[in-house]
Write a protein that holds these residues in place. Sequence first.
Motif, mmCIF file in Angstrom:
data_model
loop_
_atom_site.group_PDB
_atom_site.id
_atom_site.type_symbol
_atom_site.label_atom_id
_atom_site.label_comp_id
_atom_site.label_asym_id
_atom_site.label_seq_id
_atom_site.Cartn_x
_atom_site.Cartn_y
_atom_site.Cartn_z
ATOM 1 N N PHE A 52 0.834 -1.191 0.000
ATOM 2 C CA PHE A 52 0.000 0.000 0.000
ATOM 3 C C PHE A 52 0.870 1.242 0.000
ATOM 4 C CE2 PHE A 52 -2.367 3.171 2.676
ATOM 5 C CZ PHE A 52 -3.251 3.555 1.684
ATOM 6 N N GLU A 54 0.474 5.094 0.210
ATOM 7 C CA GLU A 54 -0.518 6.109 0.546
ATOM 8 C C GLU A 54 -0.303 7.399 -0.237
ATOM 9 O OE1 GLU A 54 -2.220 8.407 4.488
ATOM 10 O OE2 GLU A 54 -0.812 6.768 4.716
ATOM 11 N N THR A 60 -2.007 12.209 -2.818
ATOM 12 C CA THR A 60 -2.576 11.152 -1.995
ATOM 13 C C THR A 60 -3.255 10.158 -2.922
ATOM 14 O OG1 THR A 60 -2.924 12.657 -0.148
ATOM 15 C CG2 THR A 60 -4.223 10.626 -0.163
ATOM 16 N N ILE A 62 -4.938 7.215 -2.098
ATOM 17 C CA ILE A 62 -6.212 6.678 -1.628
ATOM 18 C C ILE A 62 -6.453 7.184 -0.215
ATOM 19 C CG2 ILE A 62 -5.264 4.538 -0.707
ATOM 20 C CD1 ILE A 62 -7.747 3.125 -1.887
ATOM 21 N N SER A 63 -7.728 7.412 0.112
ATOM 22 C CA SER A 63 -8.053 7.925 1.443
ATOM 23 C C SER A 63 -9.441 7.437 1.848
ATOM 24 C CB SER A 63 -8.005 9.457 1.442
ATOM 25 O OG SER A 63 -8.978 9.968 0.553
ATOM 26 N N LYS A 67 -8.951 3.473 2.342
ATOM 27 C CA LYS A 67 -7.644 3.411 3.000
ATOM 28 C C LYS A 67 -7.753 2.607 4.290
ATOM 29 C CE LYS A 67 -4.416 6.322 5.517
ATOM 30 N NZ LYS A 67 -4.136 7.679 5.975
#
Length: 151
Positions: A52, A54, A60, A62-63, A67
């Motif tokens: 992963f 971030e 960014t 993925i959030s 996430k």
Amino acid sequence: SKTVIYFPDYLLQVPNRQHLINLLDLAVRIRNVSFFILVLFYFRRGSVALEFVEKEGEVTKISGPWKEAILYVLNRASPNAHYDAVFGRQFFDLNQHKLEPLADFIEILCKNFTKYQRFTEGNEYQIVPTTKQKAFLKRIICAEECFHFSE
């Protein structure tokens, strides 16, 4: 080939990794985080290394809940009681029985094995370990030397 979810345990059976990729895409498309987590767990069970990233620089990747879902599957998030309740039934944790006597452990192992079988029209699991198979399993586990199997 197809993807099947079996009653009563709702076990997801996928014939190959490409189908898992397709299911992951579907989970994102229909915005179903729980299904997304389930598919990620199956990737891990299939010995697929998940990584992963971030952020890359200022971007960014993925959030939000996606996430959190990824971090949950990778065991990098704080415990989530809701997810634990949802997915605890789907997966069998051998470590919770490590202090059981061997005979009891084999019974537990065999009982959980049946959950990974199809459910027949007669309301029974399709494959149930016999007493002889349980005895053989005990013999393998308790053996002083390694067993070698050939085809």
